[in-house]
Motif scaffolding. Structure first.
Motif, PDB file in Angstrom:
ATOM      1  N   PRO A 297      -2.895  16.063  41.881  1.00 36.97           N
ATOM      2  CA  PRO A 297      -1.750  15.145  41.839  1.00 36.97           C
ATOM      3  C   PRO A 297      -1.679  14.443  40.486  1.00 36.97           C
ATOM      4  CG  PRO A 297      -3.562  14.108  42.974  1.00 36.97           C
ATOM      5  CD  PRO A 297      -4.015  15.508  42.657  1.00 36.97           C
ATOM      6  N   LYS A 298      -0.550  13.821  40.223  1.00 36.75           N
ATOM      7  CA  LYS A 298      -0.443  12.937  39.074  1.00 36.75           C
ATOM      8  C   LYS A 298      -1.123  11.621  39.445  1.00 36.75           C
ATOM      9  CE  LYS A 298       2.840  10.538  36.079  1.00 36.75           C
ATOM     10  NZ  LYS A 298       4.273  10.266  35.782  1.00 36.75           N
ATOM     11  N   ILE A 299      -2.027  11.148  38.590  1.00 35.42           N
ATOM     12  CA  ILE A 299      -2.824   9.958  38.904  1.00 35.42           C
ATOM     13  C   ILE A 299      -2.477   8.819  37.952  1.00 35.42           C
ATOM     14  CG2 ILE A 299      -5.160   9.015  39.111  1.00 35.42           C
ATOM     15  CD1 ILE A 299      -6.171  11.845  39.574  1.00 35.42           C
ATOM     16  N   ARG A 300      -2.192   7.669  38.530  1.00 32.60           N
ATOM     17  CA  ARG A 300      -2.032   6.449  37.730  1.00 32.60           C
ATOM     18  C   ARG A 300      -3.003   5.406  38.260  1.00 32.60           C
ATOM     19  NH1 ARG A 300       1.982   1.824  37.089  1.00 32.60           N
ATOM     20  NH2 ARG A 300       2.952   2.417  39.069  1.00 32.60           N
ATOM     21  N   ILE A 301      -3.744   4.797  37.358  1.00 34.62           N
ATOM     22  CA  ILE A 301      -4.710   3.769  37.746  1.00 34.62           C
ATOM     23  C   ILE A 301      -4.343   2.453  37.065  1.00 34.62           C
ATOM     24  CG2 ILE A 301      -7.116   3.005  37.600  1.00 34.62           C
ATOM     25  CD1 ILE A 301      -8.006   5.844  37.852  1.00 34.62           C
ATOM     26  N   THR A 302      -4.232   1.404  37.870  1.00 34.36           N
ATOM     27  CA  THR A 302      -4.036   0.050  37.359  1.00 34.36           C
ATOM     28  C   THR A 302      -5.352  -0.692  37.503  1.00 34.36           C
ATOM     29  OG1 THR A 302      -1.673  -0.051  37.887  1.00 34.36           O
ATOM     30  CG2 THR A 302      -2.856  -2.138  37.730  1.00 34.36           C
ATOM     31  N   GLY A 303      -5.835  -1.282  36.394  1.00 36.58           N
ATOM     32  CA  GLY A 303      -7.139  -1.932  36.410  1.00 36.58           C
ATOM     33  C   GLY A 303      -7.089  -3.383  35.990  1.00 36.58           C
ATOM     34  N   PHE A 304      -7.923  -4.186  36.646  1.00 32.90           N
ATOM     35  CA  PHE A 304      -8.124  -5.587  36.286  1.00 32.90           C
ATOM     36  C   PHE A 304      -9.512  -5.727  35.659  1.00 32.90           C
ATOM     37  CE2 PHE A 304      -4.789  -5.751  39.316  1.00 32.90           C
ATOM     38  CZ  PHE A 304      -4.067  -6.918  39.101  1.00 32.90           C
ATOM     39  N   ASP A 305      -9.637  -6.619  34.703  1.00 31.13           N
ATOM     40  CA  ASP A 305     -10.887  -6.774  33.965  1.00 31.13           C
ATOM     41  C   ASP A 305     -11.647  -8.010  34.441  1.00 31.13           C
ATOM     42  OD1 ASP A 305     -12.770  -6.002  32.172  1.00 31.13           O
ATOM     43  OD2 ASP A 305     -11.578  -6.394  30.367  1.00 31.13           O
ATOM     44  N   ASP A 306     -12.908  -8.092  34.022  1.00 30.51           N
ATOM     45  CA  ASP A 306     -13.705  -9.306  34.198  1.00 30.51           C
ATOM     46  C   ASP A 306     -14.531  -9.505  32.941  1.00 30.51           C
ATOM     47  OD1 ASP A 306     -16.820  -8.502  34.996  1.00 30.51           O
ATOM     48  OD2 ASP A 306     -15.347  -6.954  35.488  1.00 30.51           O
ATOM     49  N   SER A 307     -14.949 -10.738  32.689  1.00 27.36           N
ATOM     50  CA  SER A 307     -15.557 -11.079  31.398  1.00 27.36           C
ATOM     51  C   SER A 307     -16.882 -10.353  31.169  1.00 27.36           C
ATOM     52  CB  SER A 307     -15.775 -12.594  31.301  1.00 27.36           C
ATOM     53  OG  SER A 307     -16.581 -13.054  32.373  1.00 27.36           O
ATOM     54  N   THR A 308     -17.691 -10.192  32.211  1.00 30.15           N
ATOM     55  CA  THR A 308     -18.979  -9.526  32.032  1.00 30.15           C
ATOM     56  C   THR A 308     -18.796  -8.083  31.604  1.00 30.15           C
ATOM     57  OG1 THR A 308     -19.982 -10.936  33.724  1.00 30.15           O
ATOM     58  CG2 THR A 308     -21.160  -8.924  33.146  1.00 30.15           C
ATOM     59  N   SER A 309     -17.909  -7.363  32.297  1.00 31.27           N
ATOM     60  CA  SER A 309     -17.666  -5.961  31.959  1.00 31.27           C
ATOM     61  C   SER A 309     -17.048  -5.827  30.572  1.00 31.27           C
ATOM     62  CB  SER A 309     -16.752  -5.318  33.008  1.00 31.27           C
ATOM     63  OG  SER A 309     -17.349  -5.344  34.287  1.00 31.27           O
ATOM     64  N   ALA A 310     -16.132  -6.735  30.241  1.00 29.99           N
ATOM     65  CA  ALA A 310     -15.484  -6.688  28.926  1.00 29.99           C
ATOM     66  C   ALA A 310     -16.511  -6.848  27.815  1.00 29.99           C
ATOM     67  CB  ALA A 310     -14.417  -7.772  28.827  1.00 29.99           C
ATOM     68  N   TYR A 311     -17.443  -7.785  28.000  1.00 34.77           N
ATOM     69  CA  TYR A 311     -18.464  -7.965  26.971  1.00 34.77           C
ATOM     70  C   TYR A 311     -19.402  -6.764  26.912  1.00 34.77           C
ATOM     71  CZ  TYR A 311     -22.527  -9.515  24.467  1.00 34.77           C
ATOM     72  OH  TYR A 311     -23.555  -9.580  23.571  1.00 34.77           O
ATOM     73  N   ALA A 312     -19.794  -6.248  28.086  1.00 35.66           N
ATOM     74  CA  ALA A 312     -20.731  -5.127  28.121  1.00 35.66           C
ATOM     75  C   ALA A 312     -20.171  -3.897  27.416  1.00 35.66           C
ATOM     76  CB  ALA A 312     -21.092  -4.787  29.564  1.00 35.66           C
ATOM     77  N   ARG A 313     -18.897  -3.638  27.618  1.00 31.10           N
ATOM     78  CA  ARG A 313     -18.321  -2.434  26.988  1.00 31.10           C
ATOM     79  C   ARG A 313     -17.912  -2.694  25.546  1.00 31.10           C
ATOM     80  NH1 ARG A 313     -13.360  -4.065  29.752  1.00 31.10           N
ATOM     81  NH2 ARG A 313     -14.205  -3.429  31.771  1.00 31.10           N
ATOM     82  N   GLY A 314     -17.948  -3.947  25.123  1.00 31.98           N
ATOM     83  CA  GLY A 314     -17.632  -4.275  23.743  1.00 31.98           C
ATOM     84  C   GLY A 314     -16.152  -4.302  23.448  1.00 31.98           C
TER      85      GLY A 314
END
Length: 532
Positions: A297-314
């Protein structure tokens, strides 16, 4: 013994410490240390602790100690660790005591016959409590309390001492709490057995609670303003935890299984993930849907962030979108990523950019307990609002993965006990996976678990963001929003069983009331359920 401790906070480049201003050599529990007065094997059979004589001498060395206070009132501690009342009149009561003993035994026999042994035992406990409460001499009660604590420390029961310390704090008994914390500092170690390691962080949290610094520690450990690790190091620690314990894999695999089944006949799907972290969950789903008969299928993903993950991934969610896009392209899957720049508590229907013809799946993976309810924001229940918003989307399925722990509405002491029991099981499972001297194990526990413990124990009100609920409470929340359970297929259960075969230890999997429970021995830790 010093009965009054003043604490200050200090930070360095690799750890967070709480240091006393005086009379403690070290209050830092985030370092490897050798314990001079405490050692323990797993089964406790070779445990050695500070002797009673040493503790007694330590108590008597302080002019302000409970022992010195009691001695001034004609009470003494004997070498047999019992309180001796210097009162000649008690000797004259022996005859009366003998008659009372005979009467008590007769009453006891009657209770056993009428109530049974267990009920009679409970009545004994109640009667003993009443007798203690009726004791007229407060100094005797105080002596008995300290005598029991000295016995407890001589036994070296770390859990019991931590509970007693937390109880003293809950009752604002700072003299008892500070003395017990000074004794606990000799027993805990981040490189010891599971209870010693967890005890180090629980003690850190108790000190932070007294110093009203829990929020400062939590924020620094959460890495909004990184102090203890670089972003690459934090991501590495999170990845190690993901690999050595099946908790996150269990949640992702069970949720993906339900989503794949619910959307198997759809040509366009829209997955809304309210805390996407590193996007790892969706890699396996994209791969699975790529092999769908008739084409993916055609896939669309909508994502919400959090501060810990944002810092970890840089960086922001653009990194996640790019990673998933490349993976989808390699599998010839049409893919689109949509990043949301607001918190889940503030999201509106129009932020989600819904489209006709898309089948929607909503994913709540280990995040809904971070959304505050009415107890935090004066009647505004953002948690219920978010669940009702999900229902308004008319989703094919909603997946819920959460820690099976009850910490949201509990008062401090009950929450301390719940936190201790829950994380002790987690630390035990890590103990099986990595050697105690392994540096990476210390990093995982410090950077991925300690901040949760500190927040649960040291913070209150809006500053406490770790607010877990048991599945029974989540079920009530989803039912009130209009959801009904989505049945889990036997294939998902089978897949999880295969997953657990790759891990050592005493993991348990139970299916109950349409949900899956993953636990360690007799302690449920993570639940996975689905709704529609």
């Amino acid at each position: 013994m010093q009965t009054s401790l003043n604490h200050k906070m200090s930070y360095d480049s690799s750890m967070f410490n709480i240091e006393p201003i005086r009379n403690l050599d070290s209050y830092c529990f985030l370092q490897n240390e050798n314990l001079e007065n405490y050692s323990s094997s797993d089964n406790g059979s070779h445990s050695t602790y500070p002797s009673f004589q040493a503790l007694e001498q330590n108590l008597e060395s302080s002019n302000n100690s409970p022992v010195s206070k009691l001695q001034s009132k004609s009470y003494t501690f004997t070498s047999q660790n019992s309180l001796e009342i210097i009162n000649d009149s008690l000797e004259n009561e022996s005859c009366l005591t003998h008659n009372q003993d005979d009467l008590w035994h007769k009453i006891r026999e009657l209770e056993n016959a009428m109530l049974g042994q267990d009920a009679a035992d409970m009545l004994d406990i109640y009667n003993d409590t009443v007798i203690i409460q009726q004791e007229s001499d407060p100094l005797l009660l105080e002596a008995e309390k300290w005598n029991k604590m000295i016995e407890m420390i001589s036994r070296g029961d770390l859990k019991e001492i931590l509970f007693t310390c937390a109880k003293a704090i809950s009752e604002n008994d700072m003299e008892t709490a500070e003395w017990l914390m000074s004794e606990l500092s000799k027993m805990v170690s981040v490189s010891g057995n599971p209870i010693q390691r967890l005890g180090a962080y629980m003690l850190e949290a108790l000190v932070a609670r007294i110093a009203s610094s829990g929020s400062i520690i939590y924020k620094s450990l959460k890495c909004k303003e990184p102090i203890t690790a670089t972003s690459k190091e934090l991501l590495s620690h999170m990845h190690v935890l993901y690999e050595i314990c099946p908790y996150l894999k269990f949640g992702y695999m069970s949720a993906n299984g339900v989503i794949a089944e619910a959307l198997k006949d759809e040509s366009e799907i829209h997955i809304i993930d309210f805390q996407i972290n590193q996007g790892i969950q969706w890699m396996s789903l994209i791969q699975a849907l790529a092999g769908k008969p008739g084409g993916p299928p055609k896939i669309r993903i909508t994502g919400f962030d959090d501060s810990t993950s944002a810092y970890a991934r840089g960086g922001g969610l653009g990194i996640v979108g790019e990673r998933l896009s490349k993976l989808a392209e390699s599998y010839n899957v049409a893919f689109e990523f949509h990043a949301i720049g607001v918190s889940p508590s503030e999201v509106r229907l129009e932020d989600l950019e819904l489209r006709r013809g898309e089948a929607i799946a909503v994913n709540f993976a280990m995040m809904l307990h971070h959304v505050p309810d009415e107890d935090v924001h004066g009647g505004k229940n953002h948690r219920d609002r978010l669940v009702r918003l999900a229902k308004c989307l008319s989703p094919k399925v909603v997946t819920l993965v959460e820690q099976e722990s009850n910490t949201n509405e509990l008062p401090f002491f009950a929450r301390f006990v719940e936190t201790m029991n829950y994380y002790f099981a987690v630390f035990e499972s890590i103990d099986v996976a990595l050697p105690r001297e392994h540096r990476e194990r210390i990093n995982v526990e410090q950077h991925c678990l300690a901040r949760e413990v500190v927040n649960l124990v040291a913070c209150e009100g809006a500053e406490r963001v770790e607010r877990h609920e048991v599945l029974k409470k989540w079920r009530s929340c989803f039912t009130m929003a209009g959801f009904t359970p989505y049945p889990l297929s036997s294939y998902i259960n089978y897949s999880i069983q295969n997953l657990l075969e790759n891990y050592q230890g005493h993991y348990t999997l139970q299916e109950k009331d349409g949900a899956l429970y993953l636990g360690w021995m007799n302690q449920p830790l993570i639940t996975s359920s689905a709704w529609r």
